[in-house]
Design an enzyme around this catalytic site. Sequence first.
Site, PDB file in Angstrom:
ATOM      1  N   ARG A 239       0.844  -1.191   0.000  1.00 27.14           N
ATOM      2  CA  ARG A 239       0.000   0.000   0.000  1.00 27.14           C
ATOM      3  C   ARG A 239       0.881   1.244   0.000  1.00 27.14           C
ATOM      4  O   ARG A 239       1.863   1.327   0.732  1.00 27.14           O
ATOM      5  CB  ARG A 239      -0.919   0.013   1.227  1.00 27.14           C
ATOM      6  CG  ARG A 239      -2.074  -0.978   1.157  1.00 27.14           C
ATOM      7  CD  ARG A 239      -3.086  -0.566   0.094  1.00 27.14           C
ATOM      8  NE  ARG A 239      -4.249  -1.440   0.021  1.00 27.14           N
ATOM      9  CZ  ARG A 239      -4.366  -2.464  -0.805  1.00 27.14           C
ATOM     10  NH1 ARG A 239      -3.372  -2.790  -1.612  1.00 27.14           N
ATOM     11  NH2 ARG A 239      -5.478  -3.175  -0.834  1.00 27.14           N
ATOM     12  N   ASP A 263       4.805  -0.596  -6.545  1.00 23.76           N
ATOM     13  CA  ASP A 263       3.677  -0.899  -7.415  1.00 23.76           C
ATOM     14  C   ASP A 263       2.439  -0.156  -6.936  1.00 23.76           C
ATOM     15  O   ASP A 263       1.363  -0.313  -7.500  1.00 23.76           O
ATOM     16  CB  ASP A 263       3.417  -2.416  -7.421  1.00 23.76           C
ATOM     17  CG  ASP A 263       2.322  -2.820  -8.401  1.00 23.76           C
ATOM     18  OD1 ASP A 263       2.363  -2.335  -9.552  1.00 23.76           O
ATOM     19  OD2 ASP A 263       1.429  -3.600  -8.018  1.00 23.76           O
ATOM     20  N   GLU A 268      -3.434   7.133  -6.785  1.00 28.70           N
ATOM     21  CA  GLU A 268      -3.200   6.400  -8.028  1.00 28.70           C
ATOM     22  C   GLU A 268      -4.209   6.815  -9.093  1.00 28.70           C
ATOM     23  O   GLU A 268      -5.418   6.725  -8.858  1.00 28.70           O
ATOM     24  CB  GLU A 268      -3.305   4.891  -7.770  1.00 28.70           C
ATOM     25  CG  GLU A 268      -2.252   4.389  -6.802  1.00 28.70           C
ATOM     26  CD  GLU A 268      -2.377   2.902  -6.491  1.00 28.70           C
ATOM     27  OE1 GLU A 268      -3.330   2.249  -6.994  1.00 28.70           O
ATOM     28  OE2 GLU A 268      -1.530   2.389  -5.743  1.00 28.70           O
ATOM     29  N   HIS A 287       0.172  -0.469 -10.212  1.00 26.80           N
ATOM     30  CA  HIS A 287      -0.620  -1.350  -9.341  1.00 26.80           C
ATOM     31  C   HIS A 287      -1.035  -2.624 -10.089  1.00 26.80           C
ATOM     32  O   HIS A 287      -2.218  -2.971 -10.170  1.00 26.80           O
ATOM     33  CB  HIS A 287      -1.863  -0.625  -8.813  1.00 26.80           C
ATOM     34  CG  HIS A 287      -2.353  -1.181  -7.503  1.00 26.80           C
ATOM     35  ND1 HIS A 287      -2.871  -0.406  -6.504  1.00 26.80           N
ATOM     36  CD2 HIS A 287      -2.377  -2.452  -7.018  1.00 26.80           C
ATOM     37  CE1 HIS A 287      -3.214  -1.161  -5.468  1.00 26.80           C
ATOM     38  NE2 HIS A 287      -2.918  -2.418  -5.766  1.00 26.80           N
ATOM     39  N   GLY A 289       0.302  -5.750  -9.365  1.00 27.30           N
ATOM     40  CA  GLY A 289       0.717  -6.935  -8.619  1.00 27.30           C
ATOM     41  C   GLY A 289      -0.207  -8.124  -8.789  1.00 27.30           C
ATOM     42  O   GLY A 289       0.232  -9.252  -8.994  1.00 27.30           O
ATOM     43  N   ALA A 290      -1.509  -7.870  -8.703  1.00 29.65           N
ATOM     44  CA  ALA A 290      -2.481  -8.962  -8.815  1.00 29.65           C
ATOM     45  C   ALA A 290      -3.025  -9.107 -10.222  1.00 29.65           C
ATOM     46  O   ALA A 290      -3.936  -9.902 -10.461  1.00 29.65           O
ATOM     47  CB  ALA A 290      -3.646  -8.718  -7.848  1.00 29.65           C
TER      48      ALA A 290
END
Length: 315
Positions: A239, A263, A268, A287, A289-290
């Site tokens: 985060r 990330d 954002e 962002h 990552g997932a």
Amino acid sequence: MAKKVLITPKSFQKYKQKPIEMLEAAGYEVILNTTGRTLTEDDIVDTAKVGVVGIIVGVDPLPARVLDSCRDLRAVSKYGVGMDNIDLDRAVELGIKVKNAVGTNSVSVAELAIGLMFESARRLSEHINTVKSSGWDRTMGIELSGKHLAVIGGGQIGKEVAKRCRGLQMDVTIYDPYFNDPGFLVEYGVERSEDFDALIRSADVVTLHLPATEETKHMMDDDVFSKMKPTAILINTARGELVDEQALYEALSRGQIAVAAQDVYSKEPPEEGDPLLSLPNFLLTPHLGAFTKEAVERMAVRSTENLLEMLKGGE
């Protein structure tokens, strides 16, 4: 009239067929986020104030105001793990059930964290762009093998990072006051430290894997950066709020630490002209990552299963 379920995550669209079939088979009308962006508080209230009994939510905001406004809402299923965008205390007060999709994106986020370690150690993108611009200049890198890695946060993602980095022959230490898995430490040859300051001073790479709370907000600040090695690398795939970005800018500018690769960010996308983005030793990805095929598919199905389970209890 069919009860409604709102699905907000943008990437959910890629694997929506099976989850929608599951929801419709259970008698729910599905409302998808077709805006192509993260929904605002007003967007959610306008859509879910009447008739929506469940929400599958990504990073879209669900503060108390929104939860109060959705009068029929009974369950919120997090598409992912971190729930800092949901007012959990207010949800409890309103009797709204909340559950996250634990374990669905752990491998994807861990692999990105390690990818950012390699990027920071070898400046891969910089060299690739140099060659594509007809250059052949090289910058000296470092090996990760033999370096000391501090994993801050020993949850599922932190563990996935730790065991993979042991495979890279790094010395790995976990810091997490709530960690309670001694068998993992033995199996993978990982150390555990209860002294955050000492660990920060000795680490070559620090990687963050914990939620954003009042306790952890800006845990990486001026004081912490002043204790880190000038050759140290900071990785943050958790985060943005964990890092004091002004302090990070100063630390990178002064050479208190070598590189920071993230990330996530406090806002954002970041605002145009953000000073951190001008630094060559600060790396930021959007962002993602997932955002892998496997994680997105797992999260879509698991978050739907979780929502149906929670709603079933109130039928």
